[in-house]
Design a protein around this motif. Sequence first.
Motif, PDB file in Angstrom:
ATOM      1  N   GLU A   1      21.544  39.870 -12.334  1.00 10.70           N
ATOM      2  CA  GLU A   1      20.115  40.073 -12.518  1.00 10.70           C
ATOM      3  C   GLU A   1      19.378  38.739 -12.532  1.00 10.70           C
ATOM      4  O   GLU A   1      18.283  38.597 -11.976  1.00 10.70           O
ATOM      5  CB  GLU A   1      19.885  40.824 -13.829  1.00 10.70           C
ATOM      6  CG  GLU A   1      20.398  42.260 -13.805  1.00 10.70           C
ATOM      7  CD  GLU A   1      20.263  42.937 -15.161  1.00 10.70           C
ATOM      8  OE1 GLU A   1      19.899  42.248 -16.140  1.00 10.70           O
ATOM      9  OE2 GLU A   1      20.503  44.160 -15.221  1.00 10.70           O
ATOM     10  N   VAL A   7      19.245  37.422  -8.961  1.00 11.72           N
ATOM     11  CA  VAL A   7      18.248  38.157  -8.171  1.00 11.72           C
ATOM     12  C   VAL A   7      16.858  37.655  -8.474  1.00 11.72           C
ATOM     13  O   VAL A   7      16.033  37.437  -7.565  1.00 11.72           O
ATOM     14  CB  VAL A   7      18.372  39.674  -8.440  1.00 11.72           C
ATOM     15  CG1 VAL A   7      17.169  40.423  -7.857  1.00 11.72           C
ATOM     16  CG2 VAL A   7      19.660  40.207  -7.869  1.00 11.72           C
ATOM     17  N   ARG A  20      14.483  35.797  -5.779  1.00  9.94           N
ATOM     18  CA  ARG A  20      13.142  36.302  -5.478  1.00  9.94           C
ATOM     19  C   ARG A  20      12.098  35.223  -5.702  1.00  9.94           C
ATOM     20  O   ARG A  20      11.127  35.101  -4.946  1.00  9.94           O
ATOM     21  CB  ARG A  20      12.834  37.516  -6.344  1.00  9.94           C
ATOM     22  CG  ARG A  20      13.586  38.765  -5.886  1.00  9.94           C
ATOM     23  CD  ARG A  20      13.326  39.919  -6.841  1.00  9.94           C
ATOM     24  NE  ARG A  20      14.023  41.111  -6.378  1.00  9.94           N
ATOM     25  CZ  ARG A  20      14.109  42.244  -7.089  1.00  9.94           C
ATOM     26  NH1 ARG A  20      13.531  42.306  -8.289  1.00  9.94           N
ATOM     27  NH2 ARG A  20      14.766  43.270  -6.593  1.00  9.94           N
ATOM     28  N   TYR A  78      24.888  44.830  -5.120  1.00  6.77           N
ATOM     29  CA  TYR A  78      24.600  45.307  -6.476  1.00  6.77           C
ATOM     30  C   TYR A  78      24.505  46.827  -6.499  1.00  6.77           C
ATOM     31  O   TYR A  78      25.074  47.498  -7.374  1.00  6.77           O
ATOM     32  CB  TYR A  78      23.321  44.654  -6.981  1.00  6.77           C
ATOM     33  CG  TYR A  78      22.956  45.037  -8.385  1.00  6.77           C
ATOM     34  CD1 TYR A  78      23.772  44.687  -9.458  1.00  6.77           C
ATOM     35  CD2 TYR A  78      21.795  45.766  -8.645  1.00  6.77           C
ATOM     36  CE1 TYR A  78      23.441  45.042 -10.763  1.00  6.77           C
ATOM     37  CE2 TYR A  78      21.450  46.112  -9.951  1.00  6.77           C
ATOM     38  CZ  TYR A  78      22.284  45.754 -10.994  1.00  6.77           C
ATOM     39  OH  TYR A  78      21.975  46.112 -12.289  1.00  6.77           O
ATOM     40  N   ARG A  79      23.785  47.370  -5.480  1.00  9.95           N
ATOM     41  CA  ARG A  79      23.689  48.835  -5.405  1.00  9.95           C
ATOM     42  C   ARG A  79      25.055  49.458  -5.136  1.00  9.95           C
ATOM     43  O   ARG A  79      25.387  50.531  -5.623  1.00  9.95           O
ATOM     44  CB  ARG A  79      22.681  49.239  -4.326  1.00  9.95           C
ATOM     45  CG  ARG A  79      21.245  49.053  -4.758  1.00  9.95           C
ATOM     46  CD  ARG A  79      20.305  49.743  -3.785  1.00  9.95           C
ATOM     47  NE  ARG A  79      20.304  49.104  -2.487  1.00  9.95           N
ATOM     48  CZ  ARG A  79      19.486  48.125  -2.128  1.00  9.95           C
ATOM     49  NH1 ARG A  79      18.607  47.667  -3.004  1.00  9.95           N
ATOM     50  NH2 ARG A  79      19.554  47.609  -0.931  1.00  9.95           N
ATOM     51  N   GLU A 132      21.402  42.422  -3.180  1.00 13.78           N
ATOM     52  CA  GLU A 132      20.874  43.706  -3.635  1.00 13.78           C
ATOM     53  C   GLU A 132      21.726  44.858  -3.119  1.00 13.78           C
ATOM     54  O   GLU A 132      21.964  45.841  -3.839  1.00 13.78           O
ATOM     55  CB  GLU A 132      19.429  43.873  -3.177  1.00 13.78           C
ATOM     56  CG  GLU A 132      18.457  42.951  -3.910  1.00 13.78           C
ATOM     57  CD  GLU A 132      17.033  43.083  -3.396  1.00 13.78           C
ATOM     58  OE1 GLU A 132      16.873  43.615  -2.263  1.00 13.78           O
ATOM     59  OE2 GLU A 132      16.092  42.660  -4.073  1.00 13.78           O
TER      60      GLU A 132
END
Length: 842
Positions: free
Chosen positions: A827, A830, A834, A799-800, A796
């Motif tokens: 995506e 991720v 999760r 990705y950011r 994450e």
Amino acid sequence: MDTNRVHGALPDPPSEVHGALPDPPSEGAEGNKEEKAFEIVFADLESVDLPLGSTLRSIYDDQPNAHKRFMEKLDARIRNHDREIEKMCNFHHQGFVDAITELLKVRADAEKLMGQVTDTNRRLQEAGKEVTAQTQEVIRCRMQQRNMTTTVEKLQLCLPVLEMYSKLREQLESKRYYAALKTMEQLENVYIPRVSKYRFCQIMAENLPRLREEIKEISMSDLKDFLESIRKHSDKVGETAMRQAQQHRTFNSAVTKQLNLGHYTKPVYSFNGRTHIHVPNGLLMNNDTGDEEEADEEVLTAQDLVDFSPVYRCLHIYTVLGDRETFENYYRKQRKKQARLVLQPHANMHETVEGYRRYFNQIVGFFVVEDHILHATTGLVTRAFTDELWNMALSKIIAVLRTHTSYCEDPDLVLELKNLIVIFADTVQGYGFPVNRLFDLLFEVRDQYNETLLKKWAVVFREIFESDNYSPIPVETEEEYKLVVSRFPFHDAEIEKQQDFPKKLPMSQSVPQIYTQVKEFIYASLKFSESLHRSSTEIDDMLRKSTNLLLTRTLSSCLQNLIKKPHIGLTELVQIIINTTHLEQACKYLEEFITNITNVSPETVHTTRLYSLATFKDARHAAEGEIYTKLNQKIDEFIQLADYEWDMSESDGRASGYLMDLINFLRSTFQVFTHLPNNNNDHASMSGKVAQTACMSACKHLSTSLMQMLLDTELKQISMGAIQQFNLDVIQCELFASSEPVPGFQGDTLQLAFIDLRQLLDLFMVWDWSTYLADYGQPNSKYLRVNPATALALLEKVYRGMKDTSKKNNIFSQFRKNDRDKQKLIETVVKQLRSLVNSMSS
């Protein structure tokens, strides 16, 4: 006188006297009976010896006319007697007349004779006047002589009284009161009763009770002065007694040593002149030469230092006066008061040994005086009374010593106090007082002494540790080597084989100093155990227990504090570990040292062992833990210097400076372990284990710290360039681990500390998410050590970072057109990560 007149004076009796009373007429028988009754009554009346009451009553009790007839008979009886009297007078009348006539004739001759007698008397009186005067003088002289003789006799009777009274006054003036009382007793019982009728004797007798009261008051005043004086001089008496007791103990110790050596010397000490061995002239023995020398001071006794005559005098006086019980009660009451005063400790007594010595001297002096009074008098002081005083004093002494020793921080003062208590106990025990409770108190004082010793040696240990350089001991010559070995039982075959100097001994300078100080502590502890009347086994046990306290509490605490000090570095910590090992090995020699002192075999049942193993093992563990802690702290300091550009587009191509500095620091640090002396297998194995553990701990901590840096919640985004730079740093860490900074690791054991980081970085560098997701949960998975939550958090952030970079460069749209599949993949990954994280948490 006229004879005729005389004769005419007496008329002739009448001629009818004889015929005046005719006989009563004869009546009948009844009349005769009545006559007889009246005759009896008259006979009774004429008798002067009989009482008349009953006779007169019989007259009135007969018949009614008896009174009248009685009166008639009585008149007749009277007349009859009158006639008889008249007859008698007539018969003697002529003789009376003749006698008168003769008397008249003699009258003239009598008058003549009277004149002659009167004349003769006159001449005789005139002739005897001078004789009478001389006779009166003689009588007067005889009376004077008799008075003088009586006076002399009375004076001779009074002189002894006066002499005794004069003697009494002289005795009073010379203060010989007991003799004066004896003189008073003689005056009262012997002399004064002989002349008690004289007024001066009565005055003397009245004065004697007053003199007795004066003597009582004077003797009581002398007693009070004595009690005040003895209170002031008790410390001198006690000092003398305690000094003699100490000399006696010293002499006995010398005799015991001489007996053990096969020599014997005659006892030379006289204890208080009463119960112990005496040598003429008070000679003392010279232990070195065996020659006798005259003592400087003569052995003194209580009576040599104190004049007890006021007590004896007062006791005798009150005994003679019959008031001994009052005196005894007063004396005992006053001595009890003085005992309470003596038992009160002086201000600041605990600060110096002289304060304790003065306190003990006064108490000993008090009881020495009481012991002397006990043996010198009968009943004034009883054993029960002295025992009562001693029990009271003992309780007070113990309470005072407990309180004051608790203030004492100086072991030398406690030791001197112990010696004073022993001498004090020996002194009073010599007078028959029980002292078991004092020796029990000494065990409490011993604990206090050990506490003060432990505090003192704690300071000594701290000073030794502070002055130590924490480096091996260099010895330049053989003399230096022997000096070190003489102070510390060091044995190393490899070092001893080395002929050349200089040499280096593995321990630092503090080790022989600590060992020497432990022996000094044992000696100091032994000093207190002397003269406690305990067996060698008990002394051995006490020494071992106190030494254990020194090792397990004091030395252990000092080591722990030393290890925790900030200025102690890794090198010093390694040296401390080596030092503790040598000290632990030397403890068996300490046990032998105690055995040699006490002569108690270590195989004896219940013999206490020294707990050195646990003490030094704990210290080593603490030092090792501190090594690991300091290494980790140093690593944290380097990590804090890290300054990553988390948004960098690409890496610099070389590792970060802070990390290279950290690796260089670790290399130099671990070289300390490799440069330790390795000629002793124990030392080598010990240092190797510590180095390996430290190195593994450092690598794990470094790996963990780097992982935390990546996963820091405050870090929101990471570029792939930063990931590449971070990967270069981890590669340097892996190279360091593979370079075997500490020998002894098998294979890639050390590199495994970075396996979590390596697999995580490889996952991002290769971008092999399909393999990770496909093999997740498989034991042979390529990314087995990567946690889905970790991977998700880092992905994450990446990705950011990618999104932020594309915005800055305005090429994100271009990027989306060219790499749309990669975005979809991120995506998808991720979402799958999760899902894995959620499945793991559920």
